[in-house]
Design a protein around this motif. Sequence first.
Motif, short mmCIF file in Angstrom:
data_model
loop_
_atom_site.label_atom_id
_atom_site.label_comp_id
_atom_site.label_asym_id
_atom_site.label_seq_id
_atom_site.Cartn_x
_atom_site.Cartn_y
_atom_site.Cartn_z
N PHE A 40 -17.29 19.94 -13.18
CA PHE A 40 -18.74 19.90 -13.04
C PHE A 40 -19.38 19.24 -14.27
O PHE A 40 -20.16 18.30 -14.16
N PHE A 41 -19.03 19.73 -15.46
CA PHE A 41 -19.62 19.19 -16.69
C PHE A 41 -19.25 17.71 -16.87
O PHE A 41 -20.10 16.88 -17.20
N THR A 42 -17.97 17.40 -16.68
CA THR A 42 -17.52 16.04 -16.93
C THR A 42 -18.28 15.05 -16.06
O THR A 42 -18.80 14.04 -16.54
N VAL A 43 -18.36 15.35 -14.76
CA VAL A 43 -19.00 14.41 -13.83
C VAL A 43 -20.51 14.35 -14.07
O VAL A 43 -21.11 13.28 -14.06
N THR A 44 -21.13 15.52 -14.32
CA THR A 44 -22.57 15.53 -14.58
C THR A 44 -22.91 14.74 -15.85
O THR A 44 -23.90 14.00 -15.88
N LEU A 45 -22.10 14.90 -16.88
CA LEU A 45 -22.36 14.16 -18.13
C LEU A 45 -22.04 12.68 -17.98
O LEU A 45 -22.67 11.84 -18.62
N GLY B 159 -13.69 12.76 -19.89
CA GLY B 159 -14.92 12.02 -19.68
C GLY B 159 -14.72 10.60 -19.17
O GLY B 159 -15.26 10.22 -18.14
N PRO B 160 -13.92 9.79 -19.88
CA PRO B 160 -13.74 8.40 -19.47
C PRO B 160 -13.21 8.27 -18.05
O PRO B 160 -13.55 7.33 -17.34
N PHE B 161 -12.39 9.24 -17.61
CA PHE B 161 -11.81 9.16 -16.27
C PHE B 161 -12.89 9.30 -15.20
O PHE B 161 -12.72 8.84 -14.09
N ALA B 162 -13.98 10.00 -15.54
CA ALA B 162 -15.06 10.19 -14.58
C ALA B 162 -16.05 9.02 -14.60
O ALA B 162 -16.62 8.67 -13.57
N ILE C 87 -17.20 11.33 -5.77
CA ILE C 87 -16.10 12.08 -5.17
C ILE C 87 -14.77 11.72 -5.85
O ILE C 87 -13.98 12.60 -6.21
N ALA C 88 -14.56 10.42 -6.08
CA ALA C 88 -13.34 9.99 -6.77
C ALA C 88 -13.27 10.63 -8.15
O ALA C 88 -12.22 11.15 -8.56
N ALA C 89 -14.40 10.64 -8.86
CA ALA C 89 -14.42 11.22 -10.21
C ALA C 89 -14.10 12.71 -10.16
O ALA C 89 -13.31 13.22 -10.97
N LEU C 90 -14.67 13.42 -9.19
CA LEU C 90 -14.41 14.85 -9.06
C LEU C 90 -12.92 15.12 -8.88
O LEU C 90 -12.34 15.98 -9.53
N LEU C 91 -12.29 14.32 -8.00
CA LEU C 91 -10.86 14.53 -7.72
C LEU C 91 -10.01 14.15 -8.93
O LEU C 91 -9.07 14.86 -9.29
N ILE C 92 -10.36 13.01 -9.56
CA ILE C 92 -9.57 12.51 -10.69
C ILE C 92 -9.58 13.51 -11.85
O ILE C 92 -8.63 13.60 -12.61
N VAL C 93 -10.67 14.26 -11.97
CA VAL C 93 -10.73 15.25 -13.06
C VAL C 93 -10.16 16.59 -12.61
O VAL C 93 -9.37 17.22 -13.32
N PHE C 94 -10.54 17.03 -11.40
CA PHE C 94 -10.16 18.38 -10.97
C PHE C 94 -8.64 18.54 -10.80
O PHE C 94 -8.05 19.49 -11.32
#
Lengths: 263, 289
Positions: free
Chosen positions: B81-86, B168-171, B214-221
């Motif tokens: 949540f934080f990573t993608v929001t930021l 962060g960079p991944f998102a 969505i891609a960012a959420l999956l790549i981080v989660f």
Amino acid sequence: MGKKSLGIYALAYILFLYLPVLLIPIFSFNASPIVSFPIEELTTQWYKNLLGEAVLHSALQNSLKVGIVAALTSTLLGMLAARAITNYNFLGRAPITALIMSPLVLPEIIVGISLLIVLQQLGLNLSLFTVALGHILLCLPFAIIVLRSSFEGLDKSLEYAAQDLGETPFWVFLRVTLPLILPGVLASLLITFTISFDEFLVAFFLAGNEPTLPVYIWSQLRFIAKLPNILALGSLILLFSFLLLWGADLLRRHAEKRMQTVK
Amino acid sequence: MSAEGEANGKRATLLIGAPFIYAAAMLVVPIFTIITFSFWTQNYLDIDKNFTWANYIAAWSEPIYTTLMWRSLGISAVVTFFTVTLAYPLAYYISFHVPQERKTLWLFLITIPFWTSYLLRVFAWKIMLGYNGVLNSGLIGLGIIDEPIRAMLYNVNAVVITLTHAWGPFAILPIFVSLEKIDRSLINAARDLGDAAWRRFYRVILPLSMPGVIAALLIVFIPTVGDYITPGLVGGKDGVMIANMIRLQVSKANNWPLGAALAVNAMIIVAILSVTMVVCLRAFIKRIR
């Protein structure tokens, strides 16, 4: 949000991204072995200490060996896959591509534990060879990402011309295709080497008695007295990685420009 | 055409063959092996190959495993949540406000930490948050606090902060890519039709950039659930996650089948949650439109 406040936010984010990492080189010159402000005296002692660490030197050699093998093999396999994916529409293209790219998103612990169990079942002793096997798998998707853009930008009429002039497919590749995609190949080699060189977890699972550099660092983190040495070593690794990646970026931009002028 | 098509098919098979076989041998075979292992039991060095659910029952009933699994999922969800929001505002800024010729520089700045040593990025937070660390000594030096704050390192918060920084960079990248793909004339059309700035964002830009989100959420989660380094270095006792337990089972505890079952279990839970997340978000986008 206005453009200006967004700009300030963007700069703050970049600072957040870089500041913690920059602490490593900053404190590597701190004379006090305790990592805290204020820095009162500067020293290069910690860098000199690295010269005397025999285990470190063998770990460095191990990392270089694994990195070179992983970079060469994954780039070679990546070339085959990128070519197939960009130029052909074959049966099972989507699922096969998804499988090869999946290490990008799989948790590394899964890759580590499953490779560990299967290699031990096969009776293979853990060694640098098994680390390289794991790293090739992890590097392959990155090689494909870099090489796909090279193949996509390739002017195929040049290959057809060579074919019409009677070159066999092998020589067409060697004399026409390869020189054209060479910047991409070099960029892929640099990037996959850096990934392998920095990779910890899979190496940690598969290294046995031959630690790579990150595994060596991990083992040293237990000893507080060794911390300054690790800061010095970490700074060198960061610098080395940065230079390799910068080189890869220059190559990629050079390739892009060349593609544009050809078109 | 068909002869040529056949020749093409052959060449494609030749090309994709080696990488495909490699990925299959190094990924599919090992994953099926740990699935098989997860139904066996181990007594010291002997593997008992009789089929049993015992490891999965342990994984779902023994508090130590369930606690670690839920904690890993919780930490990952918060971090995601934080990573993608930021990351979103930064990706937005680069895509919409940075001039074309300077975009490559910004992207280079963001991808550099993306490629460099994960271990060292996490290690940086250990020296940052330590009791005698950079942050404490810096705050004392500035006169903001009188004595070091103990609660910074070796807890769940330290894990969350470190992971948010490391991923962060991944998102940013997938969100940036999807923002770049948005046809700018659509935004202009919304403006001409009288939509205010936030409405243009909410009705046009956000839904169209959702694939990147969505891609960012999956790549981080997905990878952070199985993270080993961060809880190991900055998590302390309270921040241990499932990956640390899996590693323990295949090393000191010498219970490979249980380690395999914990890994397979985590993999299945993460897969189910990821699919659910994607389906829900897609439904959500349809609604906004």
